[in-house]
Scaffold this motif. Sequence first.
Motif, PDB file in Angstrom:
ATOM      1  N   ASN A  71     -13.125   3.831  -4.200  1.00  0.00           N
ATOM      2  CA  ASN A  71     -12.312   4.524  -5.205  1.00  0.00           C
ATOM      3  C   ASN A  71     -13.224   5.044  -6.313  1.00  0.00           C
ATOM      4  O   ASN A  71     -14.446   4.959  -6.221  1.00  0.00           O
ATOM      5  CB  ASN A  71     -11.180   3.631  -5.742  1.00  0.00           C
ATOM      6  N   GLY A 104      -2.464  -1.126   4.385  1.00  0.00           N
ATOM      7  CA  GLY A 104      -3.515  -0.220   3.943  1.00  0.00           C
ATOM      8  C   GLY A 104      -4.309  -0.831   2.820  1.00  0.00           C
ATOM      9  O   GLY A 104      -3.824  -1.726   2.111  1.00  0.00           O
ATOM     10  N   GLU A 105      -5.552  -0.367   2.656  1.00  0.00           N
ATOM     11  CA  GLU A 105      -6.396  -0.845   1.562  1.00  0.00           C
ATOM     12  C   GLU A 105      -7.445   0.209   1.263  1.00  0.00           C
ATOM     13  O   GLU A 105      -7.678   1.132   2.050  1.00  0.00           O
ATOM     14  CB  GLU A 105      -7.039  -2.188   1.915  1.00  0.00           C
ATOM     15  N   TRP A 106      -8.115   0.050   0.114  1.00  0.00           N
ATOM     16  CA  TRP A 106      -9.060   1.060  -0.362  1.00  0.00           C
ATOM     17  C   TRP A 106     -10.484   0.594  -0.120  1.00  0.00           C
ATOM     18  O   TRP A 106     -10.903  -0.458  -0.614  1.00  0.00           O
ATOM     19  CB  TRP A 106      -8.814   1.344  -1.842  1.00  0.00           C
ATOM     20  N   SER A 110      -9.337   5.406   2.085  1.00  0.00           N
ATOM     21  CA  SER A 110      -8.479   4.284   2.460  1.00  0.00           C
ATOM     22  C   SER A 110      -8.655   3.922   3.927  1.00  0.00           C
ATOM     23  O   SER A 110      -9.121   4.737   4.738  1.00  0.00           O
ATOM     24  CB  SER A 110      -7.003   4.604   2.183  1.00  0.00           C
ATOM     25  N   ARG A 111      -8.260   2.684   4.247  1.00  0.00           N
ATOM     26  CA  ARG A 111      -8.224   2.210   5.633  1.00  0.00           C
ATOM     27  C   ARG A 111      -6.793   1.775   5.931  1.00  0.00           C
ATOM     28  O   ARG A 111      -6.242   0.918   5.245  1.00  0.00           O
ATOM     29  CB  ARG A 111      -9.190   1.046   5.826  1.00  0.00           C
ATOM     30  N   PHE A 127       0.838  -1.195   0.000  1.00  0.00           N
ATOM     31  CA  PHE A 127       0.000   0.000   0.000  1.00  0.00           C
ATOM     32  C   PHE A 127       0.875   1.247   0.000  1.00  0.00           C
ATOM     33  O   PHE A 127       1.870   1.334   0.730  1.00  0.00           O
ATOM     34  CB  PHE A 127      -0.912   0.015   1.224  1.00  0.00           C
ATOM     35  N   ASP A 173      -4.925   4.009  -6.078  1.00  0.00           N
ATOM     36  CA  ASP A 173      -6.134   3.481  -5.445  1.00  0.00           C
ATOM     37  C   ASP A 173      -6.723   2.301  -6.199  1.00  0.00           C
ATOM     38  O   ASP A 173      -7.760   1.779  -5.805  1.00  0.00           O
ATOM     39  CB  ASP A 173      -7.184   4.585  -5.310  1.00  0.00           C
TER      40      ASP A 173
END
Length: 519
Positions: free
Chosen positions: A146, A141-143, A128-129, A95, A494
């Motif tokens: 988007n 991290g991840e989306w 994002s998280r 990420f 993203d």
Amino acid sequence: MITLKKLLLNCMMLASVGVLFMACEGEDGLDGIDGVDGADGTDGVDGNDGGDFTPDPGMFSNKSNLEPLVAMMPQFNYVKAYSMLSSSDTLSNEFKLVGAQDGAGFLKDPNSDGYIYVVNAEDTYAVSRIMLDKNLKPLTGEWLLNSSVGDYARQCSGTMWEAAIHGGSQDLFLSASESINYDVKGIDPYMTPTPGADFGLDALGEFSWENAVPLPKDAYTGKTVILGGDDDSSGSQGQVTMYLSENGDADLENGKIYVLRFKEISNGAGGKTAVTAGQIYNESNLDFQKSYAVEFVEIAGGKDLTKNEMEDACVAVQASAFMRVEDVDYQKGSDAKGRNVFFAVTGRGPGAGTYNDWGTVYKLELDAANPLQGNLTQIISGNTDTNKADGNVALLQSPDNICVTENFVYFQEDPNSFSKGHSAFIYQSDLNGNNSRPVLELVIRQDLVENGSSGFSGEFGALTDISDKVGVPGTFILNLQPHYWTNTSFKGRDGHSFSDLGDEDDQGGQIVLLQGLPR
């Protein structure tokens, strides 16, 4: 001679006594020789190999490879800044942060001793998280959203609806859409990512949303109250909005939409007078630091209106106009204090011919029994030499995001459209707008700019007080938008690219941790 002999004799006797005492002490200590077994402990010297291990520096340390892009003002030199994550970093799952970090929410992770940070990427149209360990070190991290969603939009400010604070049984990240499409999205912060899903909360209506902020559940027990900012300067201009449901403290479907309207205005001589029915008023009709009665009036059928229809409806009910309402927050500390709502109005800059050039901040005190009634006071103004020339912060340029604690208001600048010749500041004032002073400024690093420009391009995103969750008073997370920092490698991170709006955004961003900021 006799005296000298006596002296020598005394010295010899003292020396003998000293030897005797040393011998005696040594003999007593002989019992302790058993302790020599403890010398086996010297095996512990092997532990010196542990020198290769670098102990965890703890919560208050730089986690990013880029130094914090903020500089503290001298009066706040006791506050420390640490970089948590920058667009130049890569997390363990590959990420990479994008630019224009704006609205955010912070939660404890129910599955670990760490935390969850949910944050908007405004110019990437994404959310994002980021998973953090117990010392706020970013792990992965991840989306969660988007631009692949059909109603993608600029995700501006955002607020975490926390069930324990705001009601109901579910935490929900309220991400507000300012342009392109105009709604508030409710995103489950714990969900398996589905970044193309809709998440729209249609019942809140369509505005140029800057933020949607739920009040504490017992500010009005049994009711759902969400205040919003309409970041607009056209049509009906900017409104202060309210979503109100009488159907419990977590009803996001069956409430009604209201907008703020003045009941009193200035009489032009330091006093007040009642408004004239059917007339629209704006900020110029209020005197600085004077309190006026206001009300919220319903937009009938508001949840079914388009954004343009909403503009017409606001004009029809004579909603009072502000020159671009930005961020909204409420005072912390108790349910009663939660009825004190603050919002920033960014203005349009000098030469635009409007009633608010440099920006203002307001305090809205809602009635304890009825959220549709209250009193409004302009507590901060940058209009010290323009408009009414009655402001109190001569340095202020375009206030945008805002953070309110129990004792202070922190208001943040976005000087990218108009400027007073300094980079973006964050200011602190008391709850009545007094004793305003800059806390920190955005650092402009020429070595991060392709052409070495010294321009003041950049602003701030959310300033979030996380003290109670991490157990350390004065701990805040701050998002930075150093617009001057661009690189083609920042594009498309993203997971979805778009072409109908022009080039993919190539800005960098940073998230920093502040230690010791007064609450």
